[in-house]
Design an enzyme around this catalytic site. Structure first.
Site, PDB file in Angstrom:
ATOM      1  CE  LYS A   1     -69.993 -13.958 -11.819  1.00  0.00           C
ATOM      2  NZ  LYS A   1     -69.060 -12.805 -11.741  1.00  0.00           N
TER       3      LYS A   1
ATOM      4  CE1 TYR B   1     -63.020 -44.576   1.136  1.00  0.00           C
ATOM      5  CE2 TYR B   1     -64.499 -42.709   0.825  1.00  0.00           C
ATOM      6  CZ  TYR B   1     -64.042 -43.963   0.444  1.00  0.00           C
ATOM      7  OH  TYR B   1     -64.606 -44.580  -0.628  1.00  0.00           O
TER       8      TYR B   1
END
Ligand SMILES: *Cc1c(COP(=O)(O)O)cnc(C)c1O
Length: 371
Positions: free
Chosen positions: A45, A264
């Site tokens: 998956k 940041y």
């Protein structure tokens, strides 16, 4: 073999992801050995846990895998186009109205999760039963028939009559934890399920479940993550062969002096002269933001910590201890490698290897090796 995965060419990519198909095959063989003759499927998956189902599924097929599990019907249809005839493709997320015709057209096995889905499938099949699986919940409360529905079947076995049930499955909630008693309780519950629904084969173990011992093996195992080199539990850290490496090229090198901050939010302050290298990998590539000031790479044998926040497209690392010649623009940094495995990075980022793998971005140049 068509490869629908578009990855940038090496000379334009900021990082190179290698995926070792031979290691995946070796891991499949290892799990087969553990299973001692019990059939071993493969869970592919989410694009084979991010590693590329177009490459991974055929590699598993060549090792003898004939049962493939996916979450979505769309993934199953893709897989049908990749693999030779004769493999079983199981759709774990079950059946919803409107897909019955697709399931038949592509010969897929829906994993039926409720009596309502059972009913839908029976109605659709009419007098010509088509194969399916049945998922019975044994304590995870996520997918599968509930205890009340199991009771209904016990009192009225004809609810399942006329069906072609190939596998009865259940899923372990805490198989990687060897200290919990939940697995044993689920095992008891699954034995009860089998007494009530003895149809077809029984499938119980995921990767970690295989390592709980032969009581958990039943007829068909469903490993995913261990195939891809992630440790199925803490005690077996060295068991699986590593599958991925990720190398990023340095794009810029800066010198920071005491008092300056990096990135940041200015979350990383510099107290002594520090050399900072910038790499073109960020959270948009699956280098998770939780690795801010927590992840680490290697330049040769030198460990280089991520400093400051992970940006969308960039990270910054401290290369102060690295000889100049090794940390010039264009030089390579191992972000996943022999010294920093997927498990190590997951731990640093307060997550699990599954999330690291399934987040791997599509801006990396991808190389598949099979030696
Ligand atoms: C994802 C999944 C698996 C595979 O689990 P791993 O821990 O990756 O081995 C097996 N069974 C079900 C039902 C799943 O959803």
């Amino acid at each position: 073999m068509i490869d629908q995965f578009s990855s940038p060419p090496e000379h334009r990519a900021g990082a190179i992801l290698t995926i070792d198909l031979a290691a995946i095959r070796a891991n499949y063989r290892l799990l087969c050995e553990r299973l001692g003759g019990v059939a071993c499927g493969g869970v592919v998956k989410a694009n084979a846990y991010g590693l590329g189902v177009y490459k991974v599924a055929p590699a598993l097929y060549e090792e003898g895998c004939r049962d493939f599990f996916v979450a979505h019907i769309e993934e199953a249809i893709t897989l049908r186009g990749i693999l030779p005839q004769g493999v079983e493709i199981h759709v774990l997320n079950g059946l919803f109205s409107g897909v019955e015709g697709d399931l038949r057209k592509y010969s897929l096995l829906p994993v039926l999760n409720t009596l309502e889905q059972v009913d839908k499938w029976k109605t659709f099949c009419g007098d010509n039963p088509l194969p399916c699986d049945l998922h019975v919940d044994t304590g995870m409360l996520r997918l599968g028939l509930e205890p009340a529905e199991l009771d209904e079947i016990q009192h009225n076995p004809s609810l399942l009559s006329g069906m072609d049930i190939r596998n009865v499955i259940s899923h372990l909630a805490s198989a990687e934890d060897l200290d919990t008693e939940q697995s044993a309780r689920q095992l008891d519950a699954f034995h009860k399920v089998r007494r009530i629904i003895p149809n077809g084969k029984a499938s119980f173990a995921n990767s970690s479940g295989i390592f709980l011992g032969s009581d958990y093996h039943f007829d068909l195992a469903r490993p995913g993550v261990a195939l891809y080199g992630v440790s199925p539990n803490r005690e077996n850290l060295l068991t699986m062969n590593p599958v991925c490496t990720l190398r990023a090229r340095i794009v810029q090198v800066r010198d920071a002096s005491a008092g300056e901050t990096v990135g940041y939010g200015a979350t990383h302050a510099v107290f002594t002269p520090t050399r900072v290298a910038t790499l073109p990998v960020g959270y948009a590539d699956g280098y998770l933001r939780s690795l801010s000031s927590a992840g680490f790479g290697f330049i040769g044998e030198f460990k280089v910590p991520v400093i400051g926040r992970v940006s969308m497209d960039l990270i910054t690392i401290d290369v102060t201890q690295v000889p100049d010649a090794l940390c010039q623009p264009g030089n390579w940094v191992d972000l996943i490698g022999p010294r920093n495995s997927v498990d190590d990075i997951a731990t640093a980022g307060a997550t699990i290897g599954y999330e690291i793998l399934t987040s791997l971005g599509n801006r990396y140049h991808r190389v598949y090796t099979s030696q």
